[in-house]
Design a protein around this motif. Structure first.
Motif, PDB file in Angstrom:
ATOM      1  N   TYR A  64      97.605  95.683  92.605  1.00 53.98           N
ATOM      2  CA  TYR A  64      96.888  96.112  91.407  1.00 53.98           C
ATOM      3  C   TYR A  64      95.557  96.734  91.815  1.00 53.98           C
ATOM      4  O   TYR A  64      95.158  96.712  92.977  1.00 53.98           O
ATOM      5  CB  TYR A  64      96.700  94.955  90.422  1.00 53.98           C
ATOM      6  CG  TYR A  64      95.762  93.860  90.864  1.00 53.98           C
ATOM      7  CD1 TYR A  64      94.404  93.912  90.545  1.00 53.98           C
ATOM      8  CD2 TYR A  64      96.226  92.768  91.585  1.00 53.98           C
ATOM      9  CE1 TYR A  64      93.540  92.904  90.936  1.00 53.98           C
ATOM     10  CE2 TYR A  64      95.372  91.747  91.971  1.00 53.98           C
ATOM     11  CZ  TYR A  64      94.026  91.826  91.644  1.00 53.98           C
ATOM     12  OH  TYR A  64      93.177  90.823  92.030  1.00 53.98           O
ATOM     13  N   GLY A  65      94.836  97.304  90.834  1.00 49.65           N
ATOM     14  CA  GLY A  65      93.555  97.948  91.071  1.00 49.65           C
ATOM     15  C   GLY A  65      93.497  99.301  90.381  1.00 49.65           C
ATOM     16  O   GLY A  65      94.512  99.819  89.905  1.00 49.65           O
ATOM     17  N   ASN A  66      92.303  99.883  90.316  1.00 49.16           N
ATOM     18  CA  ASN A  66      92.148 101.179  89.624  1.00 49.16           C
ATOM     19  C   ASN A  66      92.465 102.383  90.501  1.00 49.16           C
ATOM     20  O   ASN A  66      92.412 103.523  90.045  1.00 49.16           O
ATOM     21  CB  ASN A  66      90.744 101.305  89.027  1.00 49.16           C
ATOM     22  CG  ASN A  66      89.644 101.216  90.081  1.00 49.16           C
ATOM     23  OD1 ASN A  66      89.847 101.514  91.257  1.00 49.16           O
ATOM     24  ND2 ASN A  66      88.448 100.793  89.653  1.00 49.16           N
ATOM     25  N   LYS A  67      92.758 102.151  91.765  1.00 49.17           N
ATOM     26  CA  LYS A  67      93.201 103.164  92.729  1.00 49.17           C
ATOM     27  C   LYS A  67      92.148 104.242  93.024  1.00 49.17           C
ATOM     28  O   LYS A  67      92.482 105.325  93.502  1.00 49.17           O
ATOM     29  CB  LYS A  67      94.502 103.844  92.248  1.00 49.17           C
ATOM     30  CG  LYS A  67      95.657 102.870  91.993  1.00 49.17           C
ATOM     31  CD  LYS A  67      96.124 102.197  93.261  1.00 49.17           C
ATOM     32  CE  LYS A  67      97.257 101.220  92.995  1.00 49.17           C
ATOM     33  NZ  LYS A  67      98.502 101.843  92.604  1.00 49.17           N
ATOM     34  N   LYS A  68      90.887 103.950  92.739  1.00 48.47           N
ATOM     35  CA  LYS A  68      89.853 104.885  93.182  1.00 48.47           C
ATOM     36  C   LYS A  68      89.839 104.955  94.708  1.00 48.47           C
ATOM     37  O   LYS A  68      89.431 105.957  95.293  1.00 48.47           O
ATOM     38  CB  LYS A  68      88.481 104.446  92.659  1.00 48.47           C
ATOM     39  CG  LYS A  68      88.305 104.630  91.158  1.00 48.47           C
ATOM     40  CD  LYS A  68      86.903 104.214  90.738  1.00 48.47           C
ATOM     41  CE  LYS A  68      86.714 104.388  89.232  1.00 48.47           C
ATOM     42  NZ  LYS A  68      85.356 103.974  88.789  1.00 48.47           N
ATOM     43  N   ALA A  69      90.226 103.888  95.324  1.00 48.18           N
ATOM     44  CA  ALA A  69      90.471 103.851  96.766  1.00 48.18           C
ATOM     45  C   ALA A  69      91.842 103.211  96.947  1.00 48.18           C
ATOM     46  O   ALA A  69      92.128 102.172  96.354  1.00 48.18           O
ATOM     47  CB  ALA A  69      89.395 103.063  97.486  1.00 48.18           C
TER      48      ALA A  69
END
Length: 425
Positions: free
Chosen positions: A283-288
């Motif tokens: 999971y995560g916002n995928k900015k990185a």
């Protein structure tokens, strides 16, 4: 029997061949064909294996699933008949090949004890004299008077193993059956193994617990595709098996030298070398984005099997999809029960990771000494930052790599603190 009085089992050019048919009717057509036309193809579960096993040896047989380990044990115990070759046994064998084998599910545990004794050639009177020892070791209480179909797998293992060791065997053969028991019972079993070793009895067992092979066996045999590829010390056998698991085993010396000097192909993702874990959570916002990762051994090759106290690199490759300042890169390790036992990150280590713009990439490496207790573990990775809103998660991968630590180290807890002990008088 073998002419050598110190020989427990002599296996000569052993082969087990099965005829496989593509369709059930092909077997019938082959049997009735007047011209003896063959409709099958041969499958060799065991091929031309020769092994000499001496009295008092404890031997661990290791190999991948389907390699032929269980087939070998079944032929030694007479459950299967060899297609070619011979087996000579000197002494009484007690075996624990499959959970519940030799047990009648409708009979009680006590009745099954006498049944097993009869199958092994004991009279009821002889088994009666062993009952107290069997019940004490099995420790299943009042369940001994219940039908064994009510037993859990652990209770089955307790009773079956207790019967096997208390019939005074010269040779004890076990095939993975102890893996279902709890930790206390396994410790009890291995204590009995040590007693058998001191008494000069022969123990032969199949296991996937490589640290057990190193700790308790004085010899290891590796089977692959029905062939014996290694018969040496337990440590060397485990090393060969590790190469086999990672596709790096080459019997030819020149090929071995080439393999050792080889480098991991540039441009190839490390993560593709590891078995996928269906339970991995991302999971995560995928900015990185963590686009590649791996655990590398001292030869910089991806590996999931490590010796206790060996050195490895945990590699994390990140691609940035936004402007990011001072990302925090982390890893953590959980044990087989899901308990998070250790980990660190670049912030804790006071490492400046820099600033990045969209499209840039970075590789972070954590060099680690794996002083963990032998066992199975899971690696998790993360890339985050801390701002006024708290922790912002760019990308987290939970349980992305499953790996194992092996070795003979004994300790209390999770880590070996490298204690040095001195005694002065």
């Amino acid at each position: 029997m073998s002419s050598d009085k110190n020989m427990a089992i002599k296996i000569s050019k052993l082969t087990k061949r099965y005829s496989l048919y593509d369709k059930p009717q092909d077997r019938f057509k082959e049997a009735l064909n007047p011209f003896k036309k063959s409709y099958h193809h041969d499958f060799y579960a065991m091929k031309n294996v020769t092994i000499d096993i001496y009295k008092g040896e404890t031997i661990g047989i290791i190999g991948k699933n389907g390699a032929g380990k269980s087939t070998l044990l079944k032929m030694i115990t007479g459950v299967l008949t060899p297609s070619l070759g011979s087996i000579q046994v000197n002494g009484r064998i007690a075996s624990l090949l499959e959970l519940g084998a030799g047990f009648n599910p409708e009979m009680t545990g006590l009745e099954n004890i006498y049944l097993n004794g009869t199958l092994m050639g004991f009279t009821d009177e002889e088994m009666h004299s062993k009952i107290d020892a069997i019940l004490e070791f099995a420790d299943i209480g009042e369940f001994i008077h219940q039908p064994v179909k009510m037993y859990s797998s652990g209770m089955f293992a307790r009773l079956a193993f207790s019967v096997s060791i208390n019939v005074e065997p010269d040779i004890l053969i076990i095939d993975e059956a102890l893996s279902v028991g709890d930790m206390a019972f396994q410790m009890k079993c291995f204590k009995k193994f040590q007693e058998f070793q001191e008494q000069g009895r022969t123990i032969l067992f199949v296991t996937h617990a490589l640290d057990t092979v190193i700790r308790y066996c004085n010899r290891g045999i590796v089977i692959d595709a029905g062939e014996k590829i290694c018969d040496s010390s337990s440590k060397e056998a485990v090393d060969v098996f590790k190469k086999l698991l990672t596709g790096n085993f080459y019997p030819d010396k020149d090929q071995n030298e080439n393999q050792e000097s080889a480098k991991y192909p540039s441009g190839q993702l490390f993560k593709n070398s590891f078995p996928s874990n269906s339970e991995m959570l991302e999971y995560g916002n995928k900015k990185a984005l963590i686009y590649d990762y791996g655990i590398l051994d001292k030869s910089a090759m991806p590996m999931t099997l490590f010796d206790h106290n060996s050195i490895c690199d945990i590699v994390v490759k990140i691609r940035f999809n936004d402007k990011i300042i001072a990302p925090i890169v982390a890893y953590s390790i959980k044990d087989s029960k899901g308990l998070e036992i250790t980990g660190t990150n670049t912030l804790m280590k006071s490492i400046e990771t820099g600033s990045y713009t969209e499209g840039e990439e970075v590789e972070i490496r954590f060099k680690q000494e794996l002083n963990l207790r032998p066992g199975a573990y899971a690696l998790s990775l993360g890339c985050v930052t801390i701002n006024q809103n708290g922790v912002e998660v760019y990308n987290r991968l939970y349980d992305c790599i499953l790996f194992e630590i092996i070795g003979g180290a004994e300790m209390v807890g999770f880590f070996d603190l490298g204690s040095e002990v001195t005694v002065e008088r």
